[in-house]
Motif scaffolding. Structure first.
Motif, mmCIF file in Angstrom:
data_model
loop_
_atom_site.group_PDB
_atom_site.id
_atom_site.type_symbol
_atom_site.label_atom_id
_atom_site.label_comp_id
_atom_site.label_asym_id
_atom_site.label_seq_id
_atom_site.Cartn_x
_atom_site.Cartn_y
_atom_site.Cartn_z
ATOM 1 N N THR A 219 0.847 -1.192 0.000
ATOM 2 C CA THR A 219 0.000 0.000 0.000
ATOM 3 C C THR A 219 0.883 1.243 0.000
ATOM 4 O O THR A 219 2.072 1.183 0.326
ATOM 5 C CB THR A 219 -0.929 0.078 1.238
ATOM 6 N N THR A 221 0.590 5.497 1.217
ATOM 7 C CA THR A 221 -0.074 6.688 1.733
ATOM 8 C C THR A 221 0.903 7.833 1.546
ATOM 9 O O THR A 221 2.010 7.800 2.100
ATOM 10 C CB THR A 221 -0.421 6.548 3.226
ATOM 11 N N SER A 374 -2.887 9.107 -4.088
ATOM 12 C CA SER A 374 -3.057 9.075 -2.635
ATOM 13 C C SER A 374 -3.012 10.468 -2.042
ATOM 14 O O SER A 374 -3.826 10.835 -1.187
ATOM 15 C CB SER A 374 -1.967 8.202 -1.999
ATOM 16 N N ARG A 378 -6.111 12.042 -0.382
ATOM 17 C CA ARG A 378 -5.831 11.996 1.056
ATOM 18 C C ARG A 378 -6.271 10.676 1.669
ATOM 19 O O ARG A 378 -6.979 10.615 2.665
ATOM 20 C CB ARG A 378 -6.519 13.179 1.756
ATOM 21 N N ARG A 379 -5.807 9.561 1.049
ATOM 22 C CA ARG A 379 -6.154 8.241 1.565
ATOM 23 C C ARG A 379 -5.097 7.220 1.185
ATOM 24 O O ARG A 379 -4.254 7.458 0.321
ATOM 25 C CB ARG A 379 -7.518 7.803 1.044
ATOM 26 N N THR A 380 -5.157 6.080 1.861
ATOM 27 C CA THR A 380 -4.259 4.962 1.578
ATOM 28 C C THR A 380 -4.793 4.160 0.405
ATOM 29 O O THR A 380 -6.007 3.893 0.323
ATOM 30 C CB THR A 380 -4.146 4.046 2.818
#
Length: 388
Positions: A219, A221, A374, A378-380
């Motif tokens: 992932t 972020t 991302s 503003r997210r993973t």
């Protein structure tokens, strides 16, 4: 003894900083001047560079300076020249997909800087083309050949860390705005329209570093910033710097054994250096920790780890840096670019796949794209597997 086999290499974009300094001056010319490389079967292979660039006067000057017989401004002609074995590209990223596609279509082996394309779709397309054509393709993964990271990887392979917990990276330095002092990086790096972006530039590096040292990147972020919104170009003219000049990333990683590791890497052209080298990575594990830069690597074992006690009322009397031991090279570690070139040339002669190819490069482009997404959302984001 038989004469060494000569591989003729069309070197495109050789007047640029990386193309000239790292690939021509520090890699191909030394390989040529040392008489080539010796392969596993005892045979030798050497190289003959053909310089390619848009500025004929400049490449003619470089050819004379370095005793290179052939140079040209005709890239397509060189690609289609049957005597050329390898096409190397260090030109603009926006032109790379077209250049490499033509080279693959002409049956040439390719070695290229990164990013390999402006989009993931184009990067994957190149990997598919190369697989179908059966050529050997290599992408510059220079940081994995740096002495510091070679030592760090060796510690991982030897199980020094026990269970790895985290990796932290710090990269960057202050790039002058260009008003009072000239900037030490080209102005296009800070304009989105010209392909500038710290994320685009560096996340393709961080992907292969994380893969090569720890394991899969699962992932991302990311937070990006344009800390310096106005800069001055090479002509002294002010321009709007709208590309991100810093990227702060957190990555979920997975080792080959399935252990979960947290990675953090800060990248910035607006930071002043208070560390031993311009890039440093620290790995912490249950049995030990290590910090590696471009050349140096230091480590601290569990048994040698001190027990600091937090007390803000008293000054610190111990030197934490002195409590680490330097990791020896235990061998000759050559220039990283040259080392990868030699490995790639051996793969070309053996008609085998290079371990750092276009699929690895595509994952780097993917990480950069998802890093920007991302930051924007503003997210993973999860990182999907790429299949050909």
């Amino acid at each position: 003894m038989s004469e060494p086999r000569v591989l003729r290499i069309a070197m495109n974009g050789i007047t640029g900083r990386m193309g000239y300094r790292q690939h021509l001056l520090r890699s191909i010319l030394p390989i040529r001047d040392q008489g080539g490389i010796t392969l596993a079967d005892g045979s030798k292979v050497t190289v003959e560079p053909i310089l390619i660039g848009r500025n004929e006067a400049r490449i003619k000057e470089l050819a004379a300076q370095h005793d290179v017989e052939h140079y040209t401004t005709d890239l397509d002609g060189a690609i289609n020249d049957p005597s050329i074995d390898i096409v190397f590209d260090a030109s603009m990223t926006s032109l790379r997909h077209s250049t490499l596609s033509k080279a693959i279509s002409a049956g040439k082996h390719i070695f290229t800087e990164k990013p390999t394309a402006e989009t993931l779709e184009e990067a994957v397309d190149l990997a598919r083309q190369a697989e179908k054509a059966g050529i050997t393709a290599g992408v510059v993964h220079d940081k994995l050949y740096l002495p510091g990271l070679v030592k760090l990887r060796r510690l991982v392979e030897e199980g020094f860390f026990g269970r790895i917990l985290s990796l932290r990276g710090e990269f960057g330095y202050w790039v002058f705005e260009g008003d009072h002092q000239p900037a030490q990086r080209p102005s296009w790096n800070y304009r989105l329209a010209d392909g500038g972006s710290m994320t685009t530039d560096m996340y393709c590096h961080w992907n292969y570093v994380l893969e090569g040292i720890i394991g899969k990147v699962k992932t991302v972020t990311s937070k990006t910033a344009t800390h310096i919104p106005q800069r001055w170009d090479e002509k002294g003219e002010r321009y709007e710097a709208d590309a991100d000049d810093a990227a702060y990333g957190i990555f979920d990683l997975e080792t080959p054994d399935g252990d979960q590791v947290i990675g953090q890497i800060n990248s910035s052209w607006a930071v002043r250096v208070y560390r031993d080298e311009l890039v440093e990575f620290q790995i912490d594990g249950t049995h030990g920790s290590a910090v590696a830069g471009l050349n140096k690597c230091v480590a601290q074992q569990r048994a040698h780890t001190p027990k600091p006690v937090w007390n803000p009322d008293l000054p610190v009397t111990e030197s934490f840096r002195e409590q680490w031991m330097e990791v020896p090279a235990n061998g000759d570690l050559d220039n990283g670019f040259k080392a990868q070139w030699e490995e790639f040339l051996a793969d070309v002669v053996a008609s085998r796949e290079h371990r750092f190819g276009l699929l690895s490069a595509a994952r780097g482009v993917q990480l950069a794209e998802l890093g920007l997404q991302s930051a924007a959302e503003r997210r993973t984001l999860d990182i999907p597997e790429i299949t050909l």
